[in-house]
Design a protein around this motif. Structure first.
Motif: not given
Length: 438
Positions: A22-23, A29-33, A67-68, A75-76
């Motif tokens: 999860q981490r 996701r943070a890097a992609g944003n 897509t995200s 994932d959730s």
């Protein structure tokens, strides 16, 4: 090495791996944003080219966000499913040995349900597993109503007939409900009646006429076996209530509730003592209903039943099912109330519809029963904002096990009479009713 401790270590490792995953997903996701900067149109001579580049960026960013979003939802769901699976494993490994043959209800898994499951069945399975629909009558009516929707949306495949293929189509729907929560005796009898009605349909009848006829048959079953039956039971039960009676009842039975309200409407002066127990606390709903109607009520928990019996003149109880040997199968705690009343020579009167009668014979509450989630009895706080209690970490204590049984069995010798829609009978006459009215 002790297998229980080894399993606990494995489950701990699985939880740790889940947390690490999860981490990692959160960091990705943070890097992609951060990699997609937001641009604002600049003023001046370069405004047109800047606007063009902004439009191009916006067009390419839209599918990326979609897509995200879908990946995040998937994932959730996977994390929720994995966490639920780990919790189920932990709980199953902590079962009481005497009841280890009773599977703990896993609940409805809407994310992994087969495609042929009807949406109405998916919703119903979730309501059953979360105990949002409780009581034998309410569960049976809800199930039959959902099956009506399944039948209305059903289309017979080519090369077969409705009477032959529809039972096959209903089987996975029924299996899904059983996996969400074990089927009650009344539901089982109602489903068998529905299958019998399907088998009697004329193969020459059109699908629309057949589906309409089946929906009418379901409505007739609900009307005759539950709605009208409860009215007749109430009429018989009024003969057992006189002025000055102190009536004790346990938890909440829909037909007992109707009887007490009708007796109050008729002007009979009586008092009611409601005995309740955790974790469902169904008696609170009955208490609220009777108090709003103006009935004098007393509310107490099961451990105070001996004290409450001192002034009681009659005991009225509901039923989940009646066995052919005259034993009453009802919510856990009913047997204690009936035995205490018998000890005090107080009549025990059961209100039960005949569609809950079964050919099965049961002598105890151990071989056949339903086991609820032990986590339901963990919280022992009575405050409005519950705090973690002594049992909150029970899964990490190897010597502690919790048991949450939902039903118990009351032998026939503790029951005075049974009020049904066919009359007031001794509980030993259950096999006669089954033989004559089957």
């Amino acid at each position: 090495m002790d297998p229980v401790k080894k399993t606990a270590k494995e489950l701990k490792a699985e939880r740790r791996a889940l947390q690490e995953r999860q981490r990692a997903e959160k960091a990705a996701r943070a890097a992609g944003n951060a990699a997609v900067p937001s641009k604002k149109p600049a003023s001046g001579s370069g405004a047109s080219s800047t606007v063009g580049s902004t439009t191009a960026t916006s067009t390419t960013a839209t599918p990326l966000s979609e897509t995200s979003g879908s990946t995040k939802t998937t994932d959730s769901k996977q994390r929720h499913s994995l966490t639920k699976e780990i919790n189920n494993k932990e709980i199953n490994n902590k079962q009481v040995d005497m009841f280890s043959h009773l599977e703990i209800t896993k609940g409805a898994n809407t994310g992994l349900a087969p495609k042929e499951i009807h949406p109405a069945i998916l919703v119903l399975g979730l309501q059953f597993s979360e105990f949002k629909i409780c009581g034998a009558n309410a569960r049976c009516i809800a199930a039959l109503t959902a099956f009506q929707k399944v039948i209305q949306d059903y289309k017979t495949p080519e090369g077969t007939t409705l009477s032959r293929h529809l039972p096959t189509h209903l089987s996975p729907q029924i299996t899904y409900l059983v996996n969400a929560r074990p089927m009650s005796v009344g539901m089982g009898n109602a489903i068998r009646h529905l299958k019998w009605e399907i088998s009697t349909i004329d193969i020459e009848m059109s699908d629309d006429e057949a589906k309409k006829l089946l929906c009418e048959k379901i409505d007739n079953f609900i009307r005759d076996s539950i709605t009208v039956a409860d009215r007749v039971i109430v009429e018989y039960g009024l003969q057992k209530i006189q002025d000055g009676d102190v009536i004790l009842t346990y938890a909440r039975s829909s037909v007992v509730q109707q009887l007490l309200l009708e007796a109050h409407t008729k002007g009979i002066k009586f008092k009611v003592i409601i005995i309740d127990s955790r974790p469902r606390l169904e008696g609170k709903k009955l208490l609220n209903c009777l108090v709003n109607a103006g009935i004098n009520c007393t509310y107490a928990f099961l451990h105070a039943v001996g004290f409450a019996m001192r002034d009681v003149s009659k005991v009225f109880l509901g039923a989940h099912a009646f066995m052919s040997n005259g034993a009453l199968y009802s919510r856990v705690g009913t047997a204690m109330v009936a035995m205490m009343a018998k000890e005090k020579n107080i009549p025990v009167i059961i209100c039960c519809e005949t569609y809950k009668f079964t050919d099965k014979v049961q002598l105890d509450s151990f071989v056949m029963n339903e086991q609820g989630n032990p986590n339901d009895i963990v919280n022992i706080s009575t405050t409005l904002t519950p705090k973690p209690g002594l049992l909150s970490e029970w899964l990490n204590k190897p010597d502690l096990k919790l048991l949450n049984l939902l039903y118990d069995l009351t032998p026939s010798k503790y029951i005075t009479t049974v009020i049904t829609e066919v009359g007031m009978i001794p509980c030993t006459s259950v096999p006669v009713i089954l033989r004559e009215y089957k």
